[in-house]
Scaffold this motif. Structure first.
Motif, PDB file in Angstrom:
ATOM      1  N   LEU A  50     -45.846 111.260 -41.667  1.00 18.53           N
ATOM      2  CA  LEU A  50     -44.520 111.099 -41.074  1.00 18.53           C
ATOM      3  C   LEU A  50     -43.567 110.399 -42.045  1.00 18.53           C
ATOM      4  O   LEU A  50     -43.886 109.358 -42.611  1.00 18.53           O
ATOM      5  CB  LEU A  50     -44.610 110.278 -39.786  1.00 18.53           C
ATOM      6  CG  LEU A  50     -45.012 111.041 -38.522  1.00 18.53           C
ATOM      7  CD1 LEU A  50     -45.352 110.068 -37.402  1.00 18.53           C
ATOM      8  CD2 LEU A  50     -43.899 111.979 -38.072  1.00 18.53           C
ATOM      9  N   ARG A  51     -42.400 111.007 -42.226  1.00 19.29           N
ATOM     10  CA  ARG A  51     -41.373 110.398 -43.078  1.00 19.29           C
ATOM     11  C   ARG A  51     -40.374 109.602 -42.255  1.00 19.29           C
ATOM     12  O   ARG A  51     -39.878 108.568 -42.701  1.00 19.29           O
ATOM     13  CB  ARG A  51     -40.640 111.487 -43.878  1.00 19.29           C
ATOM     14  CG  ARG A  51     -41.444 112.044 -45.031  1.00 19.29           C
ATOM     15  CD  ARG A  51     -40.557 112.848 -45.975  1.00 19.29           C
ATOM     16  NE  ARG A  51     -40.148 114.114 -45.370  1.00 19.29           N
ATOM     17  CZ  ARG A  51     -40.807 115.253 -45.532  1.00 19.29           C
ATOM     18  NH1 ARG A  51     -41.903 115.284 -46.269  1.00 19.29           N
ATOM     19  NH2 ARG A  51     -40.374 116.371 -44.975  1.00 19.29           N
ATOM     20  N   THR A  52     -40.043 110.100 -41.066  1.00 15.17           N
ATOM     21  CA  THR A  52     -39.094 109.394 -40.205  1.00 15.17           C
ATOM     22  C   THR A  52     -39.605 109.364 -38.761  1.00 15.17           C
ATOM     23  O   THR A  52     -40.157 110.348 -38.265  1.00 15.17           O
ATOM     24  CB  THR A  52     -37.703 110.068 -40.211  1.00 15.17           C
ATOM     25  OG1 THR A  52     -37.841 111.421 -39.758  1.00 15.17           O
ATOM     26  CG2 THR A  52     -37.095 110.049 -41.585  1.00 15.17           C
ATOM     27  N   VAL A  53     -39.401 108.213 -38.113  1.00 15.76           N
ATOM     28  CA  VAL A  53     -39.692 108.053 -36.691  1.00 15.76           C
ATOM     29  C   VAL A  53     -38.460 107.396 -36.080  1.00 15.76           C
ATOM     30  O   VAL A  53     -38.107 106.270 -36.443  1.00 15.76           O
ATOM     31  CB  VAL A  53     -40.936 107.172 -36.439  1.00 15.76           C
ATOM     32  CG1 VAL A  53     -41.188 107.024 -34.944  1.00 15.76           C
ATOM     33  CG2 VAL A  53     -42.156 107.762 -37.143  1.00 15.76           C
ATOM     34  N   LYS A  54     -37.801 108.098 -35.186  1.00 21.25           N
ATOM     35  CA  LYS A  54     -36.542 107.590 -34.648  1.00 21.25           C
ATOM     36  C   LYS A  54     -36.581 107.601 -33.121  1.00 21.25           C
ATOM     37  O   LYS A  54     -36.929 108.608 -32.508  1.00 21.25           O
ATOM     38  CB  LYS A  54     -35.362 108.429 -35.131  1.00 21.25           C
ATOM     39  CG  LYS A  54     -33.991 107.876 -34.723  1.00 21.25           C
ATOM     40  CD  LYS A  54     -32.855 108.732 -35.265  1.00 21.25           C
ATOM     41  CE  LYS A  54     -32.714 108.602 -36.757  1.00 21.25           C
ATOM     42  NZ  LYS A  54     -31.476 109.288 -37.251  1.00 21.25           N
ATOM     43  N   LEU A  55     -36.229 106.436 -32.527  1.00 22.24           N
ATOM     44  CA  LEU A  55     -36.117 106.319 -31.073  1.00 22.24           C
ATOM     45  C   LEU A  55     -34.645 106.242 -30.709  1.00 22.24           C
ATOM     46  O   LEU A  55     -33.925 105.352 -31.172  1.00 22.24           O
ATOM     47  CB  LEU A  55     -36.840 105.058 -30.579  1.00 22.24           C
ATOM     48  CG  LEU A  55     -36.613 104.665 -29.111  1.00 22.24           C
ATOM     49  CD1 LEU A  55     -37.211 105.718 -28.166  1.00 22.24           C
ATOM     50  CD2 LEU A  55     -37.225 103.289 -28.813  1.00 22.24           C
ATOM     51  N   ILE A  56     -34.169 107.187 -29.899  1.00 24.69           N
ATOM     52  CA  ILE A  56     -32.820 107.152 -29.356  1.00 24.69           C
ATOM     53  C   ILE A  56     -32.978 106.768 -27.884  1.00 24.69           C
ATOM     54  O   ILE A  56     -33.498 107.539 -27.081  1.00 24.69           O
ATOM     55  CB  ILE A  56     -32.084 108.494 -29.509  1.00 24.69           C
ATOM     56  CG1 ILE A  56     -31.978 108.865 -30.986  1.00 24.69           C
ATOM     57  CG2 ILE A  56     -30.691 108.410 -28.924  1.00 24.69           C
ATOM     58  CD1 ILE A  56     -32.989 109.866 -31.452  1.00 24.69           C
ATOM     59  N   PHE A  57     -32.552 105.534 -27.571  1.00 19.39           N
ATOM     60  CA  PHE A  57     -32.885 104.906 -26.295  1.00 19.39           C
ATOM     61  C   PHE A  57     -31.612 104.752 -25.450  1.00 19.39           C
ATOM     62  O   PHE A  57     -30.727 103.974 -25.771  1.00 19.39           O
ATOM     63  CB  PHE A  57     -33.532 103.546 -26.563  1.00 19.39           C
ATOM     64  CG  PHE A  57     -34.299 102.957 -25.415  1.00 19.39           C
ATOM     65  CD1 PHE A  57     -34.387 103.602 -24.183  1.00 19.39           C
ATOM     66  CD2 PHE A  57     -34.950 101.740 -25.561  1.00 19.39           C
ATOM     67  CE1 PHE A  57     -35.100 103.058 -23.133  1.00 19.39           C
ATOM     68  CE2 PHE A  57     -35.663 101.181 -24.513  1.00 19.39           C
ATOM     69  CZ  PHE A  57     -35.738 101.838 -23.303  1.00 19.39           C
ATOM     70  N   PHE A  58     -31.540 105.512 -24.349  1.00 17.71           N
ATOM     71  CA  PHE A  58     -30.380 105.529 -23.456  1.00 17.71           C
ATOM     72  C   PHE A  58     -30.599 104.578 -22.281  1.00 17.71           C
ATOM     73  O   PHE A  58     -31.646 104.622 -21.635  1.00 17.71           O
ATOM     74  CB  PHE A  58     -30.130 106.939 -22.920  1.00 17.71           C
ATOM     75  CG  PHE A  58     -29.747 107.946 -23.966  1.00 17.71           C
ATOM     76  CD1 PHE A  58     -28.410 108.292 -24.155  1.00 17.71           C
ATOM     77  CD2 PHE A  58     -30.709 108.560 -24.764  1.00 17.71           C
ATOM     78  CE1 PHE A  58     -28.047 109.228 -25.112  1.00 17.71           C
ATOM     79  CE2 PHE A  58     -30.354 109.495 -25.723  1.00 17.71           C
ATOM     80  CZ  PHE A  58     -29.015 109.827 -25.907  1.00 17.71           C
ATOM     81  N   ASN A  59     -29.617 103.728 -22.004  1.00 17.01           N
ATOM     82  CA  ASN A  59     -29.656 102.820 -20.861  1.00 17.01           C
ATOM     83  C   ASN A  59     -28.255 102.650 -20.296  1.00 17.01           C
ATOM     84  O   ASN A  59     -27.266 103.043 -20.932  1.00 17.01           O
ATOM     85  CB  ASN A  59     -30.213 101.452 -21.273  1.00 17.01           C
ATOM     86  CG  ASN A  59     -31.712 101.473 -21.499  1.00 17.01           C
ATOM     87  OD1 ASN A  59     -32.492 101.390 -20.561  1.00 17.01           O
ATOM     88  ND2 ASN A  59     -32.119 101.583 -22.762  1.00 17.01           N
ATOM     89  N   LYS A  60     -28.162 102.024 -19.127  1.00 16.93           N
ATOM     90  CA  LYS A  60     -26.841 101.746 -18.551  1.00 16.93           C
ATOM     91  C   LYS A  60     -26.200 100.544 -19.231  1.00 16.93           C
ATOM     92  O   LYS A  60     -25.082 100.607 -19.727  1.00 16.93           O
ATOM     93  CB  LYS A  60     -26.955 101.503 -17.043  1.00 16.93           C
ATOM     94  CG  LYS A  60     -27.245 102.755 -16.235  1.00 16.93           C
ATOM     95  CD  LYS A  60     -27.298 102.436 -14.745  1.00 16.93           C
ATOM     96  CE  LYS A  60     -27.578 103.699 -13.937  1.00 16.93           C
ATOM     97  NZ  LYS A  60     -27.671 103.408 -12.479  1.00 16.93           N
ATOM     98  N   THR A  61     -26.917  99.407 -19.250  1.00 14.31           N
ATOM     99  CA  THR A  61     -26.359  98.165 -19.792  1.00 14.31           C
ATOM    100  C   THR A  61     -27.343  97.539 -20.784  1.00 14.31           C
ATOM    101  O   THR A  61     -28.512  97.932 -20.857  1.00 14.31           O
ATOM    102  CB  THR A  61     -26.071  97.152 -18.678  1.00 14.31           C
ATOM    103  OG1 THR A  61     -27.330  96.677 -18.149  1.00 14.31           O
ATOM    104  CG2 THR A  61     -25.268  97.780 -17.544  1.00 14.31           C
ATOM    105  N   GLU A  62     -26.879  96.518 -21.498  1.00 15.29           N
ATOM    106  CA  GLU A  62     -27.748  95.801 -22.432  1.00 15.29           C
ATOM    107  C   GLU A  62     -28.925  95.164 -21.707  1.00 15.29           C
ATOM    108  O   GLU A  62     -30.038  95.101 -22.241  1.00 15.29           O
ATOM    109  CB  GLU A  62     -26.953  94.714 -23.165  1.00 15.29           C
ATOM    110  CG  GLU A  62     -26.103  95.220 -24.314  1.00 15.29           C
ATOM    111  CD  GLU A  62     -25.481  94.078 -25.097  1.00 15.29           C
ATOM    112  OE1 GLU A  62     -26.172  93.522 -25.977  1.00 15.29           O
ATOM    113  OE2 GLU A  62     -24.314  93.756 -24.833  1.00 15.29           O
ATOM    114  N   ASP A  63     -28.681  94.671 -20.481  1.00 14.92           N
ATOM    115  CA  ASP A  63     -29.738  94.008 -19.719  1.00 14.92           C
ATOM    116  C   ASP A  63     -30.855  94.963 -19.317  1.00 14.92           C
ATOM    117  O   ASP A  63     -31.946  94.526 -18.931  1.00 14.92           O
ATOM    118  CB  ASP A  63     -29.158  93.361 -18.458  1.00 14.92           C
ATOM    119  CG  ASP A  63     -28.248  92.177 -18.776  1.00 14.92           C
ATOM    120  OD1 ASP A  63     -28.373  91.622 -19.883  1.00 14.92           O
ATOM    121  OD2 ASP A  63     -27.413  91.828 -17.919  1.00 14.92           O
ATOM    122  N   ASP A  64     -30.585  96.260 -19.380  1.00 15.42           N
ATOM    123  CA  ASP A  64     -31.583  97.255 -18.983  1.00 15.42           C
ATOM    124  C   ASP A  64     -32.521  97.650 -20.131  1.00 15.42           C
ATOM    125  O   ASP A  64     -33.525  98.336 -19.891  1.00 15.42           O
ATOM    126  CB  ASP A  64     -30.892  98.521 -18.457  1.00 15.42           C
ATOM    127  CG  ASP A  64     -30.107  98.262 -17.179  1.00 15.42           C
ATOM    128  OD1 ASP A  64     -30.580  97.464 -16.353  1.00 15.42           O
ATOM    129  OD2 ASP A  64     -29.018  98.852 -17.023  1.00 15.42           O
TER     130      ASP A  64
END
Length: 509
Positions: A407-421
């Motif tokens: 693996l050359r790249t591992v990317k997490l795109i993490f969607f949430n409502k607010t920072e607290d979530d």
């Protein structure tokens, strides 16, 4: 086919998902929650229309009841009038109607065989089938296949031997790549159950032992030759004349979907806060259980709520994200960690939240269709998660960074409502600093004015910005998990951007 309403799990806005093929849910009318259904079944109302009588149902009679206002379905030889359940079914009326007036067993097993329909529909029981019922229309269900000669040749077998103090059961799996995740052993009250997973099949050794054994169970696996040893300690050093009494499913080799789910009671040993509404539960397996949940697979939790058994799926996580790229020291197979969002209107999650340390809950064998080989052959790995859709990504992320060298790249795109979530935000940021291959991008849909990061919801423009091959011809795997609309939109956007179905894996409920 039959399911419990989303107020239990997942709630209407839930992102908790499992690694299995699923289908979309439909909005339910107010007053049609799981608790409402339980109340209706206990109200004394005649839900069958037969005034308490149980009848023998012919296939001709069953076929007559094939309308929304008069719908009978057969499951495993028992006929239920599901007409009153129509408005409570989160999969919608159309899902139930696929088996109206017919045998819905295979359809039921395809979608979620784990639902305890006997408990959910006990007040809807019409009676037994007199003869084999009409099958649901062809094209909807896969035909059952008889094992061919080559498959029979690969059927595992077993033997046993003893010493003064030990009983050893040897299973010859005839598989060269056997490992601990493919072996599940439980020994409860003299009943031994040893299951071997071979692709989509299951081999079972299940006996009532001749004599009592101690709690400790040892499992040895010779991976290269596929030999599995289950070692039991005798309670009394006496000679056994036989291993025990074979149970009905003993020495059988069948498709996993045809094998009933097995549960064992696990003790809650800790409960810690992750965010304002999400908790990490640590469950301890019995000492007499050997169970390792594979990456991308889920287990089912079973609770009795208001006299009705309710079953829900959850994907186990690690206790934390290892920053030294080694397995956590506690990984002895004795614990299962679950990250669970507690919903204020969620019947099931509220019951979980009220469990006290030391209480027990039933946990099933793992299920799921994710294969580690999908990651092992990839050069770029993208993880798209919304809310607790993050849970299947935890073990996957750890595996990718610790064991997949290509693996050359591992990317997490993490969607949430607010920072607290945001779940485990600090750990994810630390991990990104530790390994240059890993990048995390947080995207909020309801940020405060102080938020300087990305905002919005999943879209083609966001994905085109963050999901890019490291090289023109690099092998890509994109895993996506979140609420049904998030997952469906994400898949469509990815396809519009030129990614193939083979490059996309969805974790759906």
């Amino acid at each position: 086919m039959l399911n419990v309403p989303p107020q239990a799990f997942p709630a209407p806005s839930s992102q908790q998902r499992v690694a299995a093929g699923g289908r979309a849910k439909v909005p339910l009318k107010p007053g049609r929650s799981l608790m409402d259904w339980i109340r209706l079944t206990k109200s004394g109302r005649d839900l069958t229309g037969l005034k308490g009588r149980l009848i023998e149902v012919t296939e001709d009679e069953l076929a007559k009841h094939n309308k929304k206002e008069d719908c009978w379905i057969c499951i495993r030889g028992f006929v239920y009038n599901v007409t009153p359940y129509m408005e409570y079914h989160p999969g919608g009326e159309d899902e139930l109607m696929k088996a109206a007036g017919a045998d819905g067993t295979d359809l039921f097993d395809q979608v979620h065989r784990w639902v305890n329909y006997e408990s959910m529909l006990k007040e809807c029981l019409v009676g037994r089938m007199a003869v084999k019922p009409i099958a649901a229309p062809k094209g909807m269900l896969p035909e059952k296949k008889v094992l061919g000669a080559s498959a029979r040749d690969l059927t595992p077998s077993y033997d046993w031997f003893q010493t003064d103090s030990l009983i050893t059961i040897v299973i010859y799996t005839k598989q060269k790549d056997m490992n601990a995740e493919l072996v599940i052993v439980d020994c409860q009250d003299k009943r031994l159950r040893g299951e071997i997973i071979v692709d989509d099949h299951s081999y079972l050794v299940e006996v009532d032992l001749d004599h009592a054994v101690q709690e400790d169970v040892a499992v040895n696996i010779a991976e290269k030759v596929g030999k599995v040893e289950i070692i039991l300690k005798k309670k009394d050093n006496i000679h056994w004349k036989m291993l025990g009494q074979a149970l009905e499913s003993h020495n059988t080799f069948i498709k996993r979907t045809e094998r009933g789910l097995f549960y064992r009671k696990c003790r809650l040993v800790s409960k810690t806060e992750v965010t304002h509404d999400t908790k990490l539960l640590c469950l301890m397996l019995p000492r007499s259980t050997h169970l390792c949940v594979p990456i991308g697979q889920h287990v089912y939790l079973k609770q009795t709520i208001a006299g009705t058994e309710v079953v829900k799926p959850y994907t186990p996580v690690l206790p934390f994200l290892p920053l030294d790229f080694k397995e956590p020291p506690r990984h002895d197979g004795a614990h299962v960690y679950l990250m669970i969002k507690i919903y204020s209107c969620g019947l099931f999650t509220q019951a979980l939240d009220h469990l006290q340390i030391g209480d027990y809950i039933s946990v099933s064998n793992p299920e799921g269709n994710f294969k580690k080989s999908q990651v092992q052959t990839s050069e770029d790995l993208f993880l798209l998660a919304a809310g607790t859709g993050f849970t299947p990504m935890v073990k996957l992320l750890n595996f990718a960074l610790t064991e997949v060298g290509c693996l050359r790249t591992v990317k997490l795109i993490f969607f949430n409502k607010t920072e607290d979530d945001i779940l485990w935000r600090n750990q994810l940021e630390q991990l990104a600093l530790k390994d240059e291959r890993f990048e995390v991008q947080f995207i909020l849909s309801q940020p405060t004015k102080d938020w300087v990061g990305k905002q919005g919801k999943i879209s083609s423009s966001l994905l085109s910005e963050f999901v890019k091959r490291s090289r023109k011809d690099s092998k890509v795997l994109i895993c996506i998990c979140g609420p049904t609309p998030f997952t469906e939109q994400g898949v469509q956007y990815l396809k519009d951007l030129g990614y193939s179905q083979e490059e996309i894996h969805t974790f759906t409920a």
